[in-house]
Scaffold this motif. Structure first.
Motif, PDB file in Angstrom:
ATOM      1  N   MET A   1      -7.698  47.426  -9.033  1.00 55.32           N
ATOM      2  CA  MET A   1      -7.429  47.133 -10.534  1.00 55.32           C
ATOM      3  C   MET A   1      -6.800  45.726 -10.931  1.00 55.32           C
ATOM      4  O   MET A   1      -5.939  45.464 -10.170  1.00 55.32           O
ATOM      5  CB  MET A   1      -6.804  48.236 -11.362  1.00 55.32           C
ATOM      6  N   TYR A   2      -7.249  45.035 -12.285  1.00 56.04           N
ATOM      7  CA  TYR A   2      -6.460  44.074 -12.763  1.00 56.04           C
ATOM      8  C   TYR A   2      -5.628  44.517 -13.654  1.00 56.04           C
ATOM      9  O   TYR A   2      -5.521  45.778 -13.977  1.00 56.04           O
ATOM     10  CB  TYR A   2      -7.230  43.083 -13.199  1.00 56.04           C
TER      11      TYR A   2
ATOM     12  N   TYR B   1      -4.859  44.337 -16.888  1.00 60.01           N
ATOM     13  CA  TYR B   1      -5.326  45.037 -18.294  1.00 60.01           C
ATOM     14  C   TYR B   1      -5.674  46.291 -17.919  1.00 60.01           C
ATOM     15  O   TYR B   1      -5.613  47.350 -18.743  1.00 60.01           O
ATOM     16  CB  TYR B   1      -6.275  44.289 -19.185  1.00 60.01           C
ATOM     17  N   GLN B   2      -6.584  46.684 -16.724  1.00 58.29           N
ATOM     18  CA  GLN B   2      -6.972  47.985 -16.506  1.00 58.29           C
ATOM     19  C   GLN B   2      -5.922  48.936 -16.207  1.00 58.29           C
ATOM     20  O   GLN B   2      -6.013  50.123 -16.502  1.00 58.29           O
ATOM     21  CB  GLN B   2      -8.006  47.823 -15.102  1.00 58.29           C
TER      22      GLN B   2
ATOM     23  N   ALA C   1      -4.116  50.104 -19.352  1.00 62.33           N
ATOM     24  CA  ALA C   1      -5.016  50.879 -19.936  1.00 62.33           C
ATOM     25  C   ALA C   1      -4.864  52.498 -19.011  1.00 62.33           C
ATOM     26  O   ALA C   1      -4.625  53.325 -19.802  1.00 62.33           O
ATOM     27  CB  ALA C   1      -6.433  50.728 -19.960  1.00 62.33           C
ATOM     28  N   ALA C   2      -4.782  52.250 -17.884  1.00 64.04           N
ATOM     29  CA  ALA C   2      -5.053  53.490 -17.081  1.00 64.04           C
ATOM     30  C   ALA C   2      -3.694  54.211 -17.155  1.00 64.04           C
ATOM     31  O   ALA C   2      -3.406  55.510 -17.335  1.00 64.04           O
ATOM     32  CB  ALA C   2      -5.430  53.226 -15.561  1.00 64.04           C
TER      33      ALA C   2
ATOM     34  N   GLN D   1     -10.313  37.340 -13.920  1.00 65.75           N
ATOM     35  CA  GLN D   1      -9.370  38.629 -13.570  1.00 65.75           C
ATOM     36  C   GLN D   1      -8.864  38.701 -12.238  1.00 65.75           C
ATOM     37  O   GLN D   1      -9.819  38.648 -11.468  1.00 65.75           O
ATOM     38  CB  GLN D   1     -10.003  39.837 -14.255  1.00 65.75           C
TER      39      GLN D   1
ATOM     40  N   PRO E   1      -7.740  40.898  -9.637  1.00 65.12           N
ATOM     41  CA  PRO E   1      -7.591  42.569  -9.127  1.00 65.12           C
ATOM     42  C   PRO E   1      -6.534  42.497  -7.979  1.00 65.12           C
ATOM     43  O   PRO E   1      -6.252  41.585  -7.286  1.00 65.12           O
ATOM     44  CB  PRO E   1      -8.753  42.857  -8.620  1.00 65.12           C
TER      45      PRO E   1
END
Lengths: 240, 193
Positions: free
Chosen positions: B16-17, B19-20, B23-24, B63, B65
């Motif tokens: 994941m990067y 921002y992900q 959010a998670a 982005q 990751p």
């Protein structure tokens, strides 16, 4: 929303003179339709007295109790009994289900006492049992049901018909936490549908279901989790 | 809990990067623990320095990751296997406040108790409302977080009730400050202890 229950400067004193015990000392409280109010306080603070007065099971020694604008003080015993049957639902820790009647008969009883025909009363009772999730148990006797099921039947009896005021005194009793939560959810749902509710409890977790929590101490209302309109003694009495 | 282990746990699901991850993270804690993106990148940089994650080439969208390394996985396994020590938790300001209230002249301890009880009860009402609204099966992780907060709030109210009962029976030793100003108007008396 309209005020369903109103206590105006209510006092309840047991005994006289030096032996007098002041269970409530000038409590004012208004509960609106769609509102669930929890009453908390230590043992002996007047919680159950407040509920008994709100439900017309006891009379105040001072002040007024009004249900849907009607002062209970002016009603005779027979009128009061009718108002209790029609407009007020009670859920007690002690379920008070009649052992010789089935679930549906227990729930239909207050309607029948009120002159509703047998068939209509049964229909309303089945609808109330359905509302609390025990529609299939209508023909069972109390001793053929679990504690949680019995409590649901007791709640159905409190909710049956058009009761606009639901009063509950430690309604989860000895039920396990999951079942207890389900009971409160039922109460919450009926209030959300437009009834006014008062829940007496010493469990913070249960009071969490209320829109407003009021705290009683030695017969005085000392605090509330939301501002109360027109109850000035609330803040002056708290010592803050 | 550290943000470190939170991010490692999320990367264990897959790369994941930044921002992900943010959010998670917020999704799994029901936004009760908001993170700013700066905290996420600072933590990722430290994790990479310690060899627990590795950054991958930037995507066309710019982005970058990250993925978890074997060392990161071992660290995460250790974290899940180790109980949280009570000593690692922050000091409980409330209990210290009440202890001080009891021994500070002129403080109405019952009012301190009631003010806190009312505030905690308010929080309990909010949490109950949130839980009532989160009844879908996929809400379970969030409901468990809410339950934890509910139980903590409930415990606090019970403890406050206990404090109040104890206060009713409380008879300070002679010369001891009681919270009533008239009883402690002589400062030398307080200073003797």
């Amino acid at each position: 929303m309209s005020v369903v229950l109103e206590l105006r400067n209510v006092h309840r004193t047991h005994g006289v003179g030096a032996a007098a015990v002041h269970a409530l000392r000038g409590v004012s409280l208004a509960v609106r339709a769609g509102e669930l109010v929890a009453v908390m306080g230590p043992s002996g603070s007047g919680k159950s007295t407040l509920l008994a007065l709100a439900g017309g099971l006891d009379r105040p020694t001072g002040g007024d109790v009004l249900v849907e604008g009607e002062p209970l003080g002016v009603l005779g015993a027979r009128e009061l009994a009718r108002l209790r049957r029609r407009r007020i639902g009670y859920v007690f820790q002690d379920l008070n289900l009649l052992g010789s009647l089935t679930a549906v008969e227990n729930v239909a009883l207050p309607l029948e006492l009120d002159g509703v025909g047998l068939r209509a009363a049964r229909r309303a009772a089945l609808a109330a049992l359905d509302e609390v999730g025990v529609a299939g148990l209508g023909d069972r006797f109390p001793d053929q049901m679990s504690g949680g099921q019995q409590q649901r039947v007791a709640i159905a009896r409190a909710l049956v018909g058009e009761r606009r005021l639901v009063l509950a005194d430690e309604p989860t009793g000895a039920l396990d936490s999951q079942t207890g939560e389900a009971v409160l959810q039922l109460l919450r749902r009926r209030v959300d549908a437009g009834a006014a509710g008062v829940l007496v409890t010493h469990e913070a977790r249960h009071a969490g279901w209320a829109d407003r929590v009021v705290f009683l101490r030695d017969g005085d209302l000392v605090d509330s989790t939301a501002p109360l309109i027109g109850v000035e003694q609330l803040l002056s009495g708290s010592g803050r | 809990m550290s943000i470190r282990h939170g991010l490692l746990a999320l990367l264990e699901r897959g790369q994941m990067y930044g921002y992900q991850l943010r959010a998670a993270f917020e999704e799994s804690t029901g936004s009760t623990w908001p993170l700013n993106i700066g905290q996420v990148y600072t933590t990722l940089a430290r994790l990479e320095r310690d060899g627990l994650v590795r950054s991958l080439p930037e995507s066309e969208a710019g982005q970058r990751p990250y993925e978890i390394t074997d060392a990161g996985r071992a660290d995460l396994t250790l974290w899940f296997a180790t109980p949280i020590s009570r000593a690692d938790r922050p000091r409980d300001e409330l209990s210290i406040k009440l202890a001080l209230a009891l021994t500070t002249p002129g403080v109405d301890v019952r009012a301190v108790v009631q003010t806190q009880r009312s505030a905690t009860m308010r929080a309990l009402q909010e949490l109950t409302r949130l839980k009532y609204a989160s009844d879908k099966p996929e809400d379970l992780p969030w409901r468990l977080v809410l339950d934890a907060m509910l139980f903590q709030a409930e415990a606090e109210v019970r403890w406050l009730d206990h404090c109040e009962t104890s206060l009713v029976r409380y008879r300070p030793a002679p010369g001891r400050p009681t919270g009533h100003p008239e009883a402690v108007d002589r400062t030398d008396e307080a200073a003797r202890r």
